[in-house]
Design a protein around this motif. Structure first.
Motif, mmCIF file in Angstrom:
data_model
loop_
_atom_site.group_PDB
_atom_site.id
_atom_site.type_symbol
_atom_site.label_atom_id
_atom_site.label_comp_id
_atom_site.label_asym_id
_atom_site.label_seq_id
_atom_site.Cartn_x
_atom_site.Cartn_y
_atom_site.Cartn_z
ATOM 1 N N VAL A 107 0.863 -1.181 0.000
ATOM 2 C CA VAL A 107 0.000 0.000 0.000
ATOM 3 C C VAL A 107 0.901 1.232 0.000
ATOM 4 O O VAL A 107 1.667 1.442 0.932
ATOM 5 C CB VAL A 107 -0.931 0.005 1.227
ATOM 6 C CG1 VAL A 107 -1.652 1.337 1.359
ATOM 7 C CG2 VAL A 107 -1.933 -1.142 1.131
ATOM 8 N N THR A 108 0.826 2.030 -1.018
ATOM 9 C CA THR A 108 1.717 3.185 -1.126
ATOM 10 C C THR A 108 1.036 4.511 -0.801
ATOM 11 O O THR A 108 1.712 5.529 -0.650
ATOM 12 C CB THR A 108 2.319 3.272 -2.545
ATOM 13 O OG1 THR A 108 1.255 3.389 -3.497
ATOM 14 C CG2 THR A 108 3.154 2.043 -2.849
ATOM 15 N N THR A 109 -0.292 4.507 -0.714
ATOM 16 C CA THR A 109 -1.029 5.723 -0.369
ATOM 17 C C THR A 109 -2.005 5.424 0.759
ATOM 18 O O THR A 109 -2.752 4.445 0.695
ATOM 19 C CB THR A 109 -1.800 6.265 -1.579
ATOM 20 O OG1 THR A 109 -0.907 6.509 -2.652
ATOM 21 C CG2 THR A 109 -2.514 7.575 -1.223
ATOM 22 N N SER A 141 4.425 6.115 0.072
ATOM 23 C CA SER A 141 5.057 7.214 -0.655
ATOM 24 C C SER A 141 4.203 8.473 -0.624
ATOM 25 O O SER A 141 4.703 9.577 -0.822
ATOM 26 C CB SER A 141 5.322 6.812 -2.112
ATOM 27 O OG SER A 141 4.109 6.496 -2.774
ATOM 28 N N THR A 142 2.904 8.305 -0.364
ATOM 29 C CA THR A 142 1.967 9.426 -0.371
ATOM 30 C C THR A 142 0.991 9.293 0.780
ATOM 31 O O THR A 142 0.476 8.202 1.044
ATOM 32 C CB THR A 142 1.180 9.472 -1.697
ATOM 33 O OG1 THR A 142 2.086 9.526 -2.800
ATOM 34 C CG2 THR A 142 0.262 10.680 -1.744
ATOM 35 N N VAL A 143 0.736 10.414 1.447
ATOM 36 C CA VAL A 143 -0.212 10.422 2.567
ATOM 37 C C VAL A 143 -1.170 11.595 2.399
ATOM 38 O O VAL A 143 -0.735 12.735 2.198
ATOM 39 C CB VAL A 143 0.511 10.524 3.922
ATOM 40 C CG1 VAL A 143 -0.496 10.731 5.060
ATOM 41 C CG2 VAL A 143 1.338 9.268 4.192
ATOM 42 N N GLY A 144 -2.453 11.300 2.461
ATOM 43 C CA GLY A 144 -3.469 12.339 2.396
ATOM 44 C C GLY A 144 -3.919 12.749 3.782
ATOM 45 O O GLY A 144 -3.907 11.942 4.722
ATOM 46 N N VAL A 145 -4.320 14.011 3.907
ATOM 47 C CA VAL A 145 -4.839 14.529 5.169
ATOM 48 C C VAL A 145 -6.136 15.281 4.897
ATOM 49 O O VAL A 145 -6.424 15.653 3.758
ATOM 50 C CB VAL A 145 -3.816 15.453 5.868
ATOM 51 C CG1 VAL A 145 -2.558 14.677 6.228
ATOM 52 C CG2 VAL A 145 -3.454 16.647 4.987
ATOM 53 N N ALA A 146 -6.898 15.524 5.943
ATOM 54 C CA ALA A 146 -8.222 16.119 5.792
ATOM 55 C C ALA A 146 -8.168 17.643 5.802
ATOM 56 O O ALA A 146 -7.318 18.252 6.450
ATOM 57 C CB ALA A 146 -9.138 15.629 6.906
ATOM 58 N N GLU A 173 9.234 16.950 5.850
ATOM 59 C CA GLU A 173 10.366 16.461 6.637
ATOM 60 C C GLU A 173 10.567 14.964 6.443
ATOM 61 O O GLU A 173 11.706 14.475 6.440
ATOM 62 C CB GLU A 173 10.136 16.754 8.116
ATOM 63 C CG GLU A 173 10.167 18.230 8.482
ATOM 64 C CD GLU A 173 9.688 18.484 9.899
ATOM 65 O OE1 GLU A 173 9.482 17.482 10.636
ATOM 66 O OE2 GLU A 173 9.509 19.660 10.269
ATOM 67 N N ALA A 174 9.463 14.233 6.269
ATOM 68 C CA ALA A 174 9.541 12.777 6.099
ATOM 69 C C ALA A 174 9.862 12.377 4.661
ATOM 70 O O ALA A 174 10.035 11.185 4.376
ATOM 71 C CB ALA A 174 8.227 12.140 6.533
ATOM 72 N N GLY A 175 9.918 13.349 3.751
ATOM 73 C CA GLY A 175 10.212 13.045 2.356
ATOM 74 C C GLY A 175 9.075 12.352 1.637
ATOM 75 O O GLY A 175 9.301 11.608 0.674
ATOM 76 N N LEU A 176 7.846 12.614 2.063
ATOM 77 C CA LEU A 176 6.678 11.975 1.473
ATOM 78 C C LEU A 176 5.873 12.969 0.644
ATOM 79 O O LEU A 176 5.800 14.151 0.976
ATOM 80 C CB LEU A 176 5.775 11.404 2.576
ATOM 81 C CG LEU A 176 6.355 10.264 3.401
ATOM 82 C CD1 LEU A 176 5.450 9.979 4.603
ATOM 83 C CD2 LEU A 176 6.519 9.010 2.561
ATOM 84 N N SER A 177 5.257 12.476 -0.410
ATOM 85 C CA SER A 177 4.279 13.279 -1.125
ATOM 86 C C SER A 177 2.996 13.317 -0.311
ATOM 87 O O SER A 177 2.700 12.391 0.452
ATOM 88 C CB SER A 177 3.992 12.673 -2.501
ATOM 89 O OG SER A 177 5.147 12.665 -3.309
ATOM 90 N N GLY A 178 2.246 14.389 -0.482
ATOM 91 C CA GLY A 178 1.005 14.495 0.268
ATOM 92 C C GLY A 178 -0.070 15.184 -0.531
ATOM 93 O O GLY A 178 0.172 15.734 -1.613
ATOM 94 N N TYR A 179 -1.263 15.171 -0.006
ATOM 95 C CA TYR A 179 -2.387 15.910 -0.572
ATOM 96 C C TYR A 179 -3.387 16.149 0.546
ATOM 97 O O TYR A 179 -3.354 15.475 1.589
ATOM 98 C CB TYR A 179 -3.046 15.149 -1.730
ATOM 99 C CG TYR A 179 -3.694 13.840 -1.342
ATOM 100 C CD1 TYR A 179 -5.042 13.772 -0.987
ATOM 101 C CD2 TYR A 179 -2.958 12.651 -1.342
ATOM 102 C CE1 TYR A 179 -5.632 12.565 -0.644
ATOM 103 C CE2 TYR A 179 -3.545 11.445 -0.990
ATOM 104 C CZ TYR A 179 -4.881 11.407 -0.641
ATOM 105 O OH TYR A 179 -5.460 10.218 -0.280
#
Length: 294
Positions: A107-109, A141-146, A173-179
């Protein structure tokens, strides 16, 4: 099977495309949200091939129900985006196990939320949970937030804003993509004003616009009231045309909101749709297909 949907969450530099192409791009990359309820299998059966699917987490069903449904989606060839609910985590040991689960299932996202549990464990909010999660080998690699253009019934605007920017900093800071994925909102002017203000203040995360799918009107209004989208419901009451159209049909039409926002999608960095289906996937999938070129 690799469960990789991260490539669709990057906010690229705006390109000179017309509104219709922008809307088609969003519709093509849309994420269908599914709730782990008794009719979840029926909802999965109605998904288009290789769909991107967000799986909610709730205090009533627990985190494990989300993970089990995500595994089923992956087995069926879809791209699962499980919700990780901070307030459902008992302690750091469970966070470590969750990270290992994500890694093992490729699971990458993931989408991280505080959650609605009234009896939280070690993590009262999403930010504290994210700090611990990122310490482990999670494979994400990617984490979404509300994000909440229409407000939140229990959290003040200042607290929401500070949390959103703190999450953006932590992801960098964690080097992750986000949205950030927005909560349901019916008022296009409110969405534009809120997002303009966030961009001015330094929000750089791409946005997944949260919209209701083709959902029965009574269910939509009932759930909207429960979610606390009071401003949007008041907008519907004031906008007689919208109310007449909503009450004059058996289901909500997502196209109206997209049409109203079409010229602002690229300038505001809205890159995808997060469709709240409430497990009524079949009519929403049919709506999606009618708007895509054959």
């Amino acid at each position: 099977m690799r469960n990789d949907s991260a490539s669709l969450t990057q906010w690229e530099d705006p390109k000179p495309t017309g509104p219709n192409l922008d809307v088609q791009k969003l519709i093509r990359s849309a994420v269908f949200e599914i709730i782990p309820l008794n009719n979840a299998i029926e909802a999965i059966d109605a998904l288009p091939e290789k769909s991107r699917v967000s799986v909610t987490a709730s205090a009533s069903k627990g985190q494990d129900a989300t993970l089990e449904l995500a595994e089923l989606l992956i087995d069926r060839g879809h791209y699962a985006i499980p919700h990780f609910s901070a307030r459902l985590m008992r302690d750091s040991s469970q966070v470590k196990d969750l990270a290992a689960w994500a890694k093992d299932n490729e699971v990458t996202t993931a989408f991280v939320i505080g959650g609605d549990s009234t009896d939280p464990g070690a993590y009262p909010d999403a930010l504290s949970f994210m700090r611990d999660l990122f310490e482990h080998d999670h494979g994400l690699s990617t984490v979404g937030v509300a994000a909440y253009p229409d407000g939140h019934p229990l959290i003040s605007e200042d607290v929401r804003r500070q949390a959103l920017f703190a999450k953006q900093d932590l992801l960098a800071e964690a080097g992750l993509s986000g949205y950030c994925s927005t909560q349901m909102c019916f008022d296009p002017a409110r969405i534009i004003a809120w997002l303009n203000a966030q961009r001015t203040d330094g929000l750089t995360l791409p946005v997944h616009l949260g919209i209701p799918g083709t959902v029965e009107r009574t269910r939509l209004l009932t759930i909207g009231a429960r979610l606390g989208v009071g401003q949007s419901l008041r907008y519907l009451r004031k906008n007689r045309r919208s109310v007449a159209k909503l009450l004059g049909s058996s289901a909500h039409d997502p196209s109206d909101l997209l049409d109203a926002l079409s010229s602002q999608l690229t300038p505001l960095g809205i890159v995808s749709l997060h469709i709240f289906t409430f497990n009524q996937v079949e009519p929403t999938a049919a709506w999606q297909q009618t708007l895509l070129p054959s």
